[in-house]
Motif scaffolding. Sequence first.
Motif, PDB file in Angstrom:
ATOM      1  N   ILE A  21      -2.281  -7.157 -64.730  1.00 48.61           N
ATOM      2  CA  ILE A  21      -2.997  -7.139 -63.295  1.00 48.61           C
ATOM      3  C   ILE A  21      -2.906  -8.497 -62.361  1.00 48.61           C
ATOM      4  CG2 ILE A  21      -5.227  -6.468 -62.177  1.00 48.61           C
ATOM      5  CD1 ILE A  21      -5.902  -5.336 -64.577  1.00 48.61           C
ATOM      6  N   VAL A  22      -2.180  -8.579 -61.303  1.00 50.33           N
ATOM      7  CA  VAL A  22      -2.463  -9.439 -60.567  1.00 50.33           C
ATOM      8  C   VAL A  22      -3.173  -9.226 -59.123  1.00 50.33           C
ATOM      9  CG1 VAL A  22      -1.027 -11.131 -59.238  1.00 50.33           C
ATOM     10  CG2 VAL A  22      -0.259 -10.331 -61.520  1.00 50.33           C
ATOM     11  N   THR A  23      -4.001 -10.158 -58.942  1.00 49.93           N
ATOM     12  CA  THR A  23      -4.860 -10.281 -57.601  1.00 49.93           C
ATOM     13  C   THR A  23      -4.088 -11.210 -56.551  1.00 49.93           C
ATOM     14  OG1 THR A  23      -6.380 -11.662 -58.132  1.00 49.93           O
ATOM     15  CG2 THR A  23      -6.699  -9.342 -58.785  1.00 49.93           C
ATOM     16  N   LEU A  24      -5.030 -11.201 -55.328  1.00 56.56           N
ATOM     17  CA  LEU A  24      -4.180 -12.107 -54.479  1.00 56.56           C
ATOM     18  C   LEU A  24      -4.481 -13.393 -54.871  1.00 56.56           C
ATOM     19  CD1 LEU A  24      -2.965 -12.632 -51.765  1.00 56.56           C
ATOM     20  CD2 LEU A  24      -4.929 -12.433 -50.802  1.00 56.56           C
ATOM     21  N   ASN A  25      -5.741 -13.659 -55.781  1.00 56.96           N
ATOM     22  CA  ASN A  25      -6.077 -14.880 -56.297  1.00 56.96           C
ATOM     23  C   ASN A  25      -4.841 -15.675 -57.089  1.00 56.96           C
ATOM     24  OD1 ASN A  25      -8.417 -13.101 -55.839  1.00 56.96           O
ATOM     25  ND2 ASN A  25      -9.345 -14.995 -55.854  1.00 56.96           N
ATOM     26  N   GLY A  26      -4.205 -14.673 -57.974  1.00 57.84           N
ATOM     27  CA  GLY A  26      -3.222 -14.970 -59.078  1.00 57.84           C
ATOM     28  C   GLY A  26      -1.947 -15.206 -58.473  1.00 57.84           C
ATOM     29  N   LEU A  27      -1.748 -14.871 -57.187  1.00 62.97           N
ATOM     30  CA  LEU A  27      -0.010 -15.215 -56.787  1.00 62.97           C
ATOM     31  C   LEU A  27       0.053 -16.699 -56.567  1.00 62.97           C
ATOM     32  CD1 LEU A  27       0.778 -12.932 -53.916  1.00 62.97           C
ATOM     33  CD2 LEU A  27       1.749 -12.812 -56.256  1.00 62.97           C
ATOM     34  N   GLY A  28      -0.687 -17.379 -56.048  1.00 62.43           N
ATOM     35  CA  GLY A  28      -0.518 -18.932 -55.923  1.00 62.43           C
ATOM     36  C   GLY A  28      -1.756 -19.467 -55.677  1.00 62.43           C
ATOM     37  N   THR A  29      -1.587 -20.712 -55.381  1.00 62.10           N
ATOM     38  CA  THR A  29      -2.902 -21.520 -55.187  1.00 62.10           C
ATOM     39  C   THR A  29      -2.986 -22.360 -53.529  1.00 62.10           C
ATOM     40  OG1 THR A  29      -2.005 -23.726 -56.115  1.00 62.10           O
ATOM     41  CG2 THR A  29      -2.941 -22.430 -57.718  1.00 62.10           C
ATOM     42  N   PRO A  30      -4.007 -22.711 -53.152  1.00 63.22           N
ATOM     43  CA  PRO A  30      -3.861 -23.412 -51.921  1.00 63.22           C
ATOM     44  C   PRO A  30      -2.735 -24.766 -51.891  1.00 63.22           C
ATOM     45  CG  PRO A  30      -6.191 -23.027 -52.579  1.00 63.22           C
ATOM     46  CD  PRO A  30      -5.570 -22.778 -53.719  1.00 63.22           C
ATOM     47  N   GLU A  31      -2.603 -25.238 -52.972  1.00 62.40           N
ATOM     48  CA  GLU A  31      -1.801 -26.487 -52.974  1.00 62.40           C
ATOM     49  C   GLU A  31      -0.538 -26.138 -53.157  1.00 62.40           C
ATOM     50  OE1 GLU A  31      -4.338 -25.972 -55.395  1.00 62.40           O
ATOM     51  OE2 GLU A  31      -5.676 -27.301 -54.151  1.00 62.40           O
ATOM     52  N   HIS A  32      -0.105 -24.777 -53.992  1.00 63.64           N
ATOM     53  CA  HIS A  32       1.040 -24.401 -54.081  1.00 63.64           C
ATOM     54  C   HIS A  32       0.897 -22.804 -53.838  1.00 63.64           C
ATOM     55  CE1 HIS A  32       2.349 -28.070 -56.053  1.00 63.64           C
ATOM     56  NE2 HIS A  32       1.003 -27.933 -56.766  1.00 63.64           N
ATOM     57  N   PRO A  33       1.037 -22.319 -52.606  1.00 65.08           N
ATOM     58  CA  PRO A  33       1.087 -20.887 -52.393  1.00 65.08           C
ATOM     59  C   PRO A  33       2.466 -20.352 -52.730  1.00 65.08           C
ATOM     60  CG  PRO A  33       1.512 -22.210 -50.328  1.00 65.08           C
ATOM     61  CD  PRO A  33       1.035 -23.116 -51.458  1.00 65.08           C
ATOM     62  N   HIS A  34       2.322 -18.976 -53.086  1.00 62.66           N
ATOM     63  CA  HIS A  34       3.536 -18.055 -53.586  1.00 62.66           C
ATOM     64  C   HIS A  34       4.406 -18.125 -52.141  1.00 62.66           C
ATOM     65  CE1 HIS A  34       5.943 -14.503 -54.147  1.00 62.66           C
ATOM     66  NE2 HIS A  34       5.789 -14.742 -55.308  1.00 62.66           N
ATOM     67  N   PRO A  35       5.717 -17.931 -52.092  1.00 66.40           N
ATOM     68  CA  PRO A  35       6.603 -17.940 -50.883  1.00 66.40           C
ATOM     69  C   PRO A  35       6.206 -16.956 -49.823  1.00 66.40           C
ATOM     70  CG  PRO A  35       7.880 -18.298 -52.802  1.00 66.40           C
ATOM     71  CD  PRO A  35       6.540 -18.112 -53.336  1.00 66.40           C
ATOM     72  N   ILE A  36       5.470 -15.608 -50.519  1.00 67.95           N
ATOM     73  CA  ILE A  36       5.111 -14.593 -49.641  1.00 67.95           C
ATOM     74  C   ILE A  36       4.034 -15.203 -48.899  1.00 67.95           C
ATOM     75  CG2 ILE A  36       3.894 -13.157 -51.350  1.00 67.95           C
ATOM     76  CD1 ILE A  36       5.844 -11.920 -48.523  1.00 67.95           C
ATOM     77  N   GLN A  37       3.047 -15.544 -49.609  1.00 65.49           N
ATOM     78  CA  GLN A  37       1.925 -16.269 -49.000  1.00 65.49           C
ATOM     79  C   GLN A  37       2.328 -17.500 -47.996  1.00 65.49           C
ATOM     80  OE1 GLN A  37       0.124 -17.407 -52.673  1.00 65.49           O
ATOM     81  NE2 GLN A  37      -1.690 -16.000 -52.070  1.00 65.49           N
ATOM     82  N   THR A  38       3.191 -18.318 -48.142  1.00 65.25           N
ATOM     83  CA  THR A  38       3.595 -19.250 -47.383  1.00 65.25           C
ATOM     84  C   THR A  38       4.154 -18.439 -46.166  1.00 65.25           C
ATOM     85  OG1 THR A  38       4.269 -20.907 -48.873  1.00 65.25           O
ATOM     86  CG2 THR A  38       5.238 -21.285 -46.890  1.00 65.25           C
ATOM     87  N   ALA A  39       5.005 -17.497 -46.363  1.00 64.30           N
ATOM     88  CA  ALA A  39       5.307 -16.860 -45.037  1.00 64.30           C
ATOM     89  C   ALA A  39       4.556 -16.373 -44.133  1.00 64.30           C
ATOM     90  CB  ALA A  39       6.437 -15.820 -45.365  1.00 64.30           C
TER      91      ALA A  39
END
Length: 167
Positions: A72-90
């Motif tokens: 199970i992956v939640t939004l919390n598990g995609l990336g961190t504020p320091e290293h967001p997931h590419p989709i979060q960055t976009a």
Amino acid sequence: MAKISLYVNGKAHVVDADPDCPLLYVLRGDLELNNPRFGCGLAQCGACTVLVDGRPARSCVLAVSQAANKQIVTLNGLGTPEHPHPIQTAFIEEQAFQCGYCLNGWILTAKALLDKNPHPSEEEMRAAFAGLVCRCGSHVRIFDAVRRAAGMSRASGPAKDQDGRRA
């Protein structure tokens, strides 16, 4: 009540819960995760979306027993504020949200879509996002964020470099 093993955001957990309890309640109550969110409680808005074995699932109607022993992956598990997931960055770069309440559904569904198809068509994006609700009306920016994450422009499909090659 039953002991149920969950793997959430890369960590193993054992919860004591009613097997029919919605996964959303266990994630928020027992595991104290701020995301996903309760929206409609009827799997119609997407605010409660999580990835279960890489596929978007509405945690408000998914029994915790059905998620046992799955990734199970939640939004919390995609990336961190320091290293967001590419989709979060976009999504950040496109300023794709106003209130952010529906963020889980859009970002996690976008991740699943791009994992399956790195360069989806407009129709494929619309199909993937059917049933997600953004009451702020940020849909244009959301689609732009998905295109950005896929390396695509709005008009031309996959992004090209100066020589016309796919970037």
